[in-house]
Enzyme design. Structure first.
Site, mmCIF file in Angstrom:
data_model
loop_
_atom_site.group_PDB
_atom_site.id
_atom_site.type_symbol
_atom_site.label_atom_id
_atom_site.label_comp_id
_atom_site.label_asym_id
_atom_site.label_seq_id
_atom_site.Cartn_x
_atom_site.Cartn_y
_atom_site.Cartn_z
ATOM 1 C CE LYS A 151 -35.805 28.365 12.086
ATOM 2 N NZ LYS A 151 -35.059 29.662 12.003
ATOM 3 C CG LEU A 152 -39.241 20.803 14.983
ATOM 4 C CD1 LEU A 152 -39.732 19.501 14.357
ATOM 5 C CD2 LEU A 152 -39.686 20.901 16.434
#
EC number: 2.2.1.2
Length: 214
Positions: free
Chosen positions: A83-84
């Site tokens: 997750k960014l």
């Protein structure tokens, strides 16, 4: 539509998995903190329960830091998705990780344009937050509809994860729009199965059964 469970509580994950409802898991630093356990310990345990995508979030805000964390997380298990944050550095990291063959989930998306940028950067998943948009009197599900239209128009393969789900109506609307995935808190999953007429019907059946000669 696929259901992911939005939690880091392994007991909730296990219970939802036993119901046959869980196709994947999304976590974030806030959810991990609530568990009161070590980050890697929680992620490893989750991979032993669910055989599907498990999103784990980086906490660095710069490209190099994100890449370093992402490679460490990806090494834990083949199902880990990174997750960014939806930032310029996050997009840069998404591009780099995609070239390395590491799956990504760009999160904290609040506009269709942000989702388009994430898809162009090669994101595997995009996570628009419908509940938080509703909280500020914007149309959360309208954003999902816009993203779906844009992705269909141009053939983007990024899957839409409807996030910040607060109630069964969010899940229903996500399904009607054609979103790929809804990531749902366990409490809302249980609400999906409930209806007062179902409960009343069960109660009536049981009362009628008591009248049957034994």
């Amino acid at each position: 539509m696929k259901f992911f469970i939005d939690t880091a509580d392994v007991n909730e994950i296990r219970e939802a998995h036993e119901l046959g409802l869980v196709d994947g898991v999304t976590t974030n630093p806030s959810l991990i903190a609530k568990s009161g356990r070590k980050f890697e310990e929680v992620i490893k345990e989750i991979t032993g329960i669910v055989d599907g995508p498990i999103s784990a979030e980086v906490v660095s805000l710069d490209h190099d830091g994100m890449i370093r964390e992402a490679e460490e997380l990806a090494a834990i298990h083949k199902n880990i998705v990174i997750k960014l944050p939806m930032t310029p550095e996050g997009l840069k990291a998404c591009t780099t990780l995609t070239k390395k063959g590491i799956k990504t989930n760009v999160t904290l998306i609040f506009t269709a344009m942000q989702a388009l940028l994430a898809a162009k950067a090669g994101a595997t998943y995009v996570s628009p937050f419908v509940g938080r948009l509703d909280d500020i009197s914007q149309d959360g599900m309208g954003i999902i509809d816009d993203i779906k239209t844009i992705f269909d128009n141009y053939g983007y393969t990024a899957e839409i994860i409807v996030a910040s789900v607060r109630n069964p109506i969010h899940v229903l609307n996500a399904a009607l729009i054609g979103a790929d995935i809804a990531t749902i808190p366990y409490s809302v999953m249980l609400q999906l199965a409930k209806h007062p007429l179902t409960d009343a019907g069960i109660e009536r059946f049981l009362k009628d059964w008591e009248k049957v000669p034994k």
